[in-house]
Scaffold this motif. Structure first.
Motif, PDB file in Angstrom:
ATOM      1  N   GLU A 237       1.407  -0.902  -0.175  1.00  0.00           N
ATOM      2  CA  GLU A 237      -0.150  -0.219   0.140  1.00  0.00           C
ATOM      3  C   GLU A 237       0.822   1.106   0.157  1.00  0.00           C
ATOM      4  O   GLU A 237       0.743   2.352  -0.839  1.00  0.00           O
ATOM      5  N   MET A 238       1.629   1.070   0.477  1.00  0.00           N
ATOM      6  CA  MET A 238       2.591   2.410   1.140  1.00  0.00           C
ATOM      7  C   MET A 238       4.606   1.888   0.361  1.00  0.00           C
ATOM      8  O   MET A 238       5.126   1.623   1.086  1.00  0.00           O
ATOM      9  N   PRO A 239       4.507   1.862  -0.675  1.00  0.00           N
ATOM     10  CA  PRO A 239       6.250   1.417  -0.811  1.00  0.00           C
ATOM     11  C   PRO A 239       7.239   2.563  -0.238  1.00  0.00           C
ATOM     12  O   PRO A 239       6.804   3.781  -0.014  1.00  0.00           O
ATOM     13  N   PRO A 240       7.973   1.650   0.003  1.00  0.00           N
ATOM     14  CA  PRO A 240       8.799   2.317   0.943  1.00  0.00           C
ATOM     15  C   PRO A 240       9.743   3.947   0.230  1.00  0.00           C
ATOM     16  O   PRO A 240      10.208   3.631  -1.165  1.00  0.00           O
ATOM     17  N   SER A 241      10.870   4.482   0.103  1.00  0.00           N
ATOM     18  CA  SER A 241      11.519   5.119  -0.144  1.00  0.00           C
ATOM     19  C   SER A 241      13.004   4.797  -0.454  1.00  0.00           C
ATOM     20  O   SER A 241      13.366   3.199   0.123  1.00  0.00           O
ATOM     21  N   VAL A 242      13.813   4.875  -1.530  1.00  0.00           N
ATOM     22  CA  VAL A 242      14.853   3.522  -2.064  1.00  0.00           C
ATOM     23  C   VAL A 242      15.781   4.577  -1.558  1.00  0.00           C
ATOM     24  O   VAL A 242      16.149   5.581  -1.405  1.00  0.00           O
ATOM     25  N   ASP A 243      16.581   3.083  -1.122  1.00  0.00           N
ATOM     26  CA  ASP A 243      17.993   4.112  -0.616  1.00  0.00           C
ATOM     27  C   ASP A 243      19.012   3.818  -1.102  1.00  0.00           C
ATOM     28  O   ASP A 243      20.603   4.277  -1.286  1.00  0.00           O
ATOM     29  N   GLU A 244      18.897   3.117  -2.149  1.00  0.00           N
ATOM     30  CA  GLU A 244      20.209   3.027  -3.108  1.00  0.00           C
ATOM     31  C   GLU A 244      19.621   1.960  -4.220  1.00  0.00           C
ATOM     32  O   GLU A 244      18.553   1.248  -4.712  1.00  0.00           O
ATOM     33  N   VAL A 245      20.217   2.389  -5.390  1.00  0.00           N
ATOM     34  CA  VAL A 245      20.118   1.372  -6.834  1.00  0.00           C
ATOM     35  C   VAL A 245      21.167   0.612  -7.270  1.00  0.00           C
ATOM     36  O   VAL A 245      21.996   1.262  -7.580  1.00  0.00           O
ATOM     37  N   ALA A 246      20.701  -0.460  -7.368  1.00  0.00           N
ATOM     38  CA  ALA A 246      21.105  -1.511  -8.138  1.00  0.00           C
ATOM     39  C   ALA A 246      20.937  -1.942  -9.357  1.00  0.00           C
ATOM     40  O   ALA A 246      19.711  -2.484  -9.826  1.00  0.00           O
ATOM     41  N   ASP A 247      21.717  -1.345 -10.196  1.00  0.00           N
ATOM     42  CA  ASP A 247      21.236  -1.257 -11.221  1.00  0.00           C
ATOM     43  C   ASP A 247      22.184  -2.739 -12.450  1.00  0.00           C
ATOM     44  O   ASP A 247      23.608  -2.275 -12.143  1.00  0.00           O
ATOM     45  N   LEU A 248      21.952  -3.841 -12.942  1.00  0.00           N
ATOM     46  CA  LEU A 248      22.490  -5.355 -13.078  1.00  0.00           C
ATOM     47  C   LEU A 248      22.727  -4.504 -15.067  1.00  0.00           C
ATOM     48  O   LEU A 248      23.799  -5.812 -15.517  1.00  0.00           O
ATOM     49  N   ARG A 249      22.385  -3.687 -15.124  1.00  0.00           N
ATOM     50  CA  ARG A 249      23.266  -3.724 -16.382  1.00  0.00           C
ATOM     51  C   ARG A 249      24.344  -3.020 -16.923  1.00  0.00           C
ATOM     52  O   ARG A 249      25.385  -2.675 -17.295  1.00  0.00           O
ATOM     53  N   ASP A 250      24.507  -2.510 -15.268  1.00  0.00           N
ATOM     54  CA  ASP A 250      26.270  -2.729 -14.980  1.00  0.00           C
ATOM     55  C   ASP A 250      26.827  -2.973 -13.746  1.00  0.00           C
ATOM     56  O   ASP A 250      26.684  -2.739 -13.047  1.00  0.00           O
TER      57      ASP A 250
END
Length: 506
Positions: free
Chosen positions: A125-138
């Protein structure tokens, strides 16, 4: 008790001097040996440390790769769930089933991205804020290692946004908690460290056993052999026996055995010289007294009116006087070197005649003596020492030629002398058997350079020492004629120009 260090209070100076010059080496007290940090312990510790360092160097990329695989597995699970979430039948599924599916995937939100458009397939219902982005394309090593280190050191929960690789123009994004990832990475890291420790210990043990047999044990035996030999270097049974190895340790054993053999022989020779010096000092002391008595008798004989006595008595008295002087000089100096030359202008022809008289060459039955010295030929040298040099060389030649029994053999001894500027060259030649190749190796060394069987080699050693004291040289020269030829060069004393100038002015 060490005989070479014991001196009698009543001994002559030669006795104490010769013995003092050949002391045997003192063996230093052995230091207490410490085995706590020996080569074996150092080897196994260093092996463990180095293997652990190599494992740690491989630890970072391993953990980074594990993080990427973990996230890729999450994306693969979410890909299967996205098939259900994207169907039309999923619209009528209750909210509780959607939450269970997200819990199974381990995500709080699943997003399907097509081109630039994004579609939220499922979310709390309420997604938390994101602390880190893990981009598997890099997935470069540096970025992956940095992200893995951040995850491992994150003590508080964080939210990750995982972006998967594009497939057919579509990609999935997940919003997940990093706690499951961190727990899995911690377990993986612990397993890696335990495995690294086991591999390090096993490797260290295997390397230790191998090097113990190949290096440590032979080196320890080599050290023990050196310590055992140092306790009594004169005992030949303590010389190391080489194992016959062909590697560097085998070479070291061979060289050590050769060095110990040489040292043992040298010590035995020095002890022999010390004993010989003691014996010579005793004989010299008694011989001086006997010669003094013989000189008294010769003085009485010289008073007889017999013409033959009057002819030979002066030579006998002179010979006895010279022998007494030799004995007295040896006892006075008491050391294994000659006194400094007292140089004068000497008639070389007269010295040669005196040598011939002492050796009995004037009327010798088989040997012809020929003095080829010009009348009045002068040499700047010590007369007594020059006499000794010529006497030793001529005596060696006479003894060498007397050893031949064939009467048809020509036996001739001659002495030549010439001046070359400020240098006098004296040559003593004979027609004897010559000098063997073995005797040439140590020709002018005492007790090693004997030119005939049974000879001690002292005559040539004494002659060489006297010639060197005059600043000259002595050598065995090759010649086309048979026999041996010794050549002596004696330079004149250098002129003090200041004294010469003052004398000219005066």
């Amino acid at each position: 008790m060490n005989d070479a260090k014991v001196t009698d209070l009543n001994a002559s100076p030669l006795q104490s001097g010769l013995v003092a010059q050949v002391p045997l080496p003192d063996v230093a007290p052995a230091r207490p040996r410490r085995h706590a940090f020996g080569l074996s312990i150092k080897l196994i510790l260093l092996t463990i440390v180095f293997v652990m360092v190599s494992e740690v160097a491989a630890f970072v990329p391993s953990v980074s790769s594990y993080r990427v695989r973990f996230l890729e597995e999450k994306l693969a699970t979410a890909q299967a769930a996205a098939v259900l979430l994207g169907s039309a039948a999923w619209d009528n599924v209750p909210r509780t089933v959607q939450d269970e599916l997200l819990a199974t995937v381990g995500a709080t939100a699943i997003v399907l991205r097509t081109g630039k458009a994004s579609r939220l397939l499922a979310a709390v219902e309420m997604p938390p804020s994101v602390d880190e982005v893990a981009d598997l394309r890099d997935t470069s090593l540096w970025r992956s290692a940095q992200a893995a280190f951040t995850t491992l050191t994150a003590w508080t929960p964080r939210t990750l946004r995982v972006i998967g690789a594009d497939r057919d123009g579509k990609s999935l994004e997940l919003v997940i908690s990093d706690r499951p990832l961190r727990a899995a990475m911690m377990r993986f890291a612990a397993n890696i460290l335990i495995l690294s420790a086991v591999i390090s210990i096993l490797t260290a043990v295997l390397i230790y056993i191998s090097l113990q047999r190949l290096l440590i044990r032979p080196m320890r035996q080599l050290a023990q052999a050196m310590v055992r030999y140092s306790e009594d270097p004169e005992d030949k049974s303590r010389i190391i026996e080489p194992s016959g190895r062909s590697d560097e340790i085998g070479i070291a054993e061979d060289k050590l055995a050769a060095m110990q053999n040489h040292l043992t022989e040298s010590l035995a020779q020095k002890r022999h010289l010390a004993d010989l010096g003691l014996a010579v000092s005793k004989v010299n002391h008694d011989l001086r007294n006997l010669l003094a008595s013989a000189q008294l008798f010769s003085d009485r004989i010289a008073a007889l009116p017999d013409p033959a006595v009057q002819r030979f008595a002066p030579k006998l008295i002179a010979t006895l006087g010279r022998a007494i002087d030799y004995c007295q000089t040896t006892l006075a100096y008491g050391r294994a070197r000659e006194r400094e030359p007292q140089r004068r202008l000497v008639d070389l022809g007269r010295i040669c005649r005196e040598v011939a008289d002492v050796l009995g060459l004037d009327h010798h039955a088989t040997i012809v003596f020929d003095s080829r010295i010009e009348a009045g030929f002068e040499v700047d040298a010590d007369p007594d020492q020059l006499f000794r040099v010529l006497l030793n060389l001529c005596r060696n030649a006479v003894q060498a030629m007397d050893g031949e029994a064939d009467p048809a053999v020509v036996r001739r001894l001659f002495v030549e002398g010439r001046r070359e500027g400020g240098v006098v060259v004296i040559r003593i030649c004979d027609t004897g058997p010559g000098v063997s190749a073995k005797a040439r190796q140590h020709l002018f060394q005492a007790f090693q350079g004997g030119v005939r069987p049974g000879g001690a080699g002292l005559g040539l050693a004494i002659a060489a020492e006297i010639v060197r004291a005059h600043g000259g040289t002595i050598a065995l020269v090759d010649q086309s004629a048979p026999g041996a030829a010794f050549e002596i060069t004696l330079p004149d004393r250098p002129i003090d120009f200041d004294l010469a100038a003052r004398a000219r002015v005066g």
